[in-house]
Design an enzyme around this catalytic site. Structure first.
Site, PDB file in Angstrom:
ATOM      1  CE  LYS A  42       1.357  -4.908  -7.887  1.00  0.00           C
ATOM      2  NZ  LYS A  42       2.675  -5.209  -8.329  1.00  0.00           N
TER       3      LYS A  42
HETATM    4  C1  LIG Z   1      -5.161  -4.037 -10.371  1.00  0.00           C
HETATM    5  C2  LIG Z   1      -3.933  -4.777 -10.641  1.00  0.00           C
HETATM    6  N1  LIG Z   1      -4.010  -6.060 -10.972  1.00  0.00           N
HETATM    7  C3  LIG Z   1      -3.141  -7.082 -10.995  1.00  0.00           C
HETATM    8  C4  LIG Z   1      -1.581  -6.712 -10.992  1.00  0.00           C
HETATM    9  C5  LIG Z   1      -0.767  -7.661 -11.182  1.00  0.00           C
HETATM   10  O1  LIG Z   1       0.031  -7.921  -9.995  1.00  0.00           O
HETATM   11  P1  LIG Z   1       1.554  -8.122 -10.019  1.00  0.00           P
HETATM   12  O2  LIG Z   1       2.161  -7.057 -10.606  1.00  0.00           O
HETATM   13  O3  LIG Z   1       1.770  -8.804  -8.674  1.00  0.00           O
HETATM   14  O4  LIG Z   1       1.943  -9.348 -11.104  1.00  0.00           O
HETATM   15  C6  LIG Z   1      -1.540  -5.160 -10.632  1.00  0.00           C
HETATM   16  C7  LIG Z   1      -0.138  -4.901 -10.609  1.00  0.00           C
HETATM   17  O5  LIG Z   1       0.024  -3.574 -10.727  1.00  0.00           O
HETATM   18  C8  LIG Z   1      -2.620  -4.432 -10.531  1.00  0.00           C
HETATM   19  O6  LIG Z   1      -2.440  -2.998  -9.930  1.00  0.00           O
END
Ligand SMILES: Cc1ncc(COP(=O)(O)O)c(C=O)c1O
Length: 371
Positions: A42
């Site tokens: 992120k």
């Molecule tokens: C640990 C983790 N995996 C996957 C995701 C999913 O990513 P996205 O929000 O880009 O779909 C997030 C999103 O916050 C996350 O924190």
């Protein structure tokens, strides 16, 4: 010398898993996002969105960043706020772990824990609605709005996807990642459908989440899932979707720590299982790139707490053969995810999505990646 901590975001490694992945099958490579300074993938969209807001004058010195996040995005924004001198307010919920709350506060950000559930039993909508309200009330406030802002997926189109393709000059057979806001799956799938259309794009959601349709139910995998299909994700770019149970995701994450020495959270455990399954069906030399979105330290009181795991009824440890067998038995949730789209344009109005997001999207949506 590196001038600023934010300059260390990106260029994360691709790592093989030789103890779990056999030489006579396709090769799984983990894109290890824990290497970012905020500890997760992120950092990329957080910095990309903040930089764009600065360029446009929406975020000025001394301004306030307000965002809804149960963890990683909030930690990234808190880190960026500390580095750049912004006040940061994060709207979290009761599912946010104490470790994440401590990290957000450690970077000097403020936290509001939203306890009211929305109509799907999660906190996404109540968190977002309150963040939008506060952003209107607080002077010089800016809402990055990861859920509705198309810059989220654009960040991955320009950084994560390019890094992956550049690191695999011989091409890749399949790409696997998890979905919540759709930023990473949306941005990377769009890039690959444009520049490497032969790559199979696999989305991974939590059993109980309805990004790819189905019935909503409570689930425990943090950071994954949503009760609608997010605007950052074009389902037409997704070739196949899997839904993984809590027990499978938590057990897999622990197994990769124990058998490969790689720390990851449960969402990445879910993806790693799917990647292993795909590799079992591929030939040596064919690559499956799997996003590992964060590390394991964030889950020290849950995933890596034997007592907590036992309370949930989750198995604690699995040997390599049973992880491989679990992977082999997985079946896709959908081979045509676009048929189960659950886009919710009505939410723009009911959640009061900010003008800055709508203005930005009017421009961003004309760019090629949002075709
Ligand atoms: C640990 C983790 N995996 C996957 C995701 C999913 O990513 P996205 O929000 O880009 O779909 C997030 C999103 O916050 C996350 O924190």
């Amino acid at each position: 010398m590196i001038a600023n901590i934010l300059d260390t975001i990106g260029n994360t490694p691709l790592i093989a898993i030789p103890n779990t992945n056999r030489a006579n099958e396709g090769q799984v490579l983990f894109k290890y996002e824990r290497s970012n300074p905020g500890g997760s993938i992120k950092d990329r969209p957080a910095l990309y969105i903040v930089q764009e807001a600065e360029r446009r004058g929406w975020l000025k010195p001394g301004g306030t960043i307000i965002e809804s996040s149960s963890g990683n995005f909030g930690i990234s924004l808190a880190m960026i706020g500390a580095a750049r001198g912004y006040r940061v307010i994060i709207l979290a919920d009761p599912k946010t772990t104490d470790a994440n709350l401590a990290l957000i506060k450690g970077f000097g950000a403020e936290v509001i824990v939203v306890t009211e559930q929305d109509d799907s039993g999660s906190y996404h909508k109540t968190r977002i609605a309150l963040a939008n309200k506060l952003a209107r009330e607080i002077k010089h406030a800016y809402r990055p709005d990861q859920c509705f802002n198309l810059l989220n997926s654009e960040a991955h189109f320009h950084s994560t996807a390019r890094e992956i393709m550049a690191a695999c000059p011989g091409g890749i057979a399949a790409f696997v990642t998890a979905v919540s806001t759709g930023g990473q799956l949306g941005g990377i799938s769009s890039y690959m459908k444009t520049y490497a259309p032969e790559v199979r794009i696999i989305g991974v959601d939590a059993a109980g989440s309805t990004v790819f349709g189905g019935q909503a139910e409570a689930y425990r995998i943090p950071g994954i899932g949503l009760s609608w299909t997010p605007v950052n994700l074009n389902l037409a770019d997704i070739d196949c979707a899997y839904k993984i149970t809590d027990a499978q995701a938590f057990l897999a994450a622990r197994a990769f720590a124990r058998h490969e020495g790689i720390l990851m959270g449960p969402s990445s455990g879910a993806c790693a299982l799917v990647a292993l399954k795909l590799a079992q069906e591929l030939e040596p030399g064919q690559k499956v790139v799997c996003m590992v979105s964060d590390g394991g330290e964030r889950y020290i009181q849950t995933l890596f707490n034997d007592g907590w795991m036992a309370e949930q009824g989750f198995a604690i440890d699995a040997d390599v053969e049973s992880v491989r067998a679990t992977a082999r038995l997985l079946r896709p949730w959908s081979l045509r995810p676009a048929d189960h789209a659950n886009y919710r344009p009505d939410l723009i109005r009911s959640l009061d999505v900010p003008e800055t997001t709508l203005n930005m999207n009017a421009e961003t949506s004309k760019r090629p990646l949002h075709r």
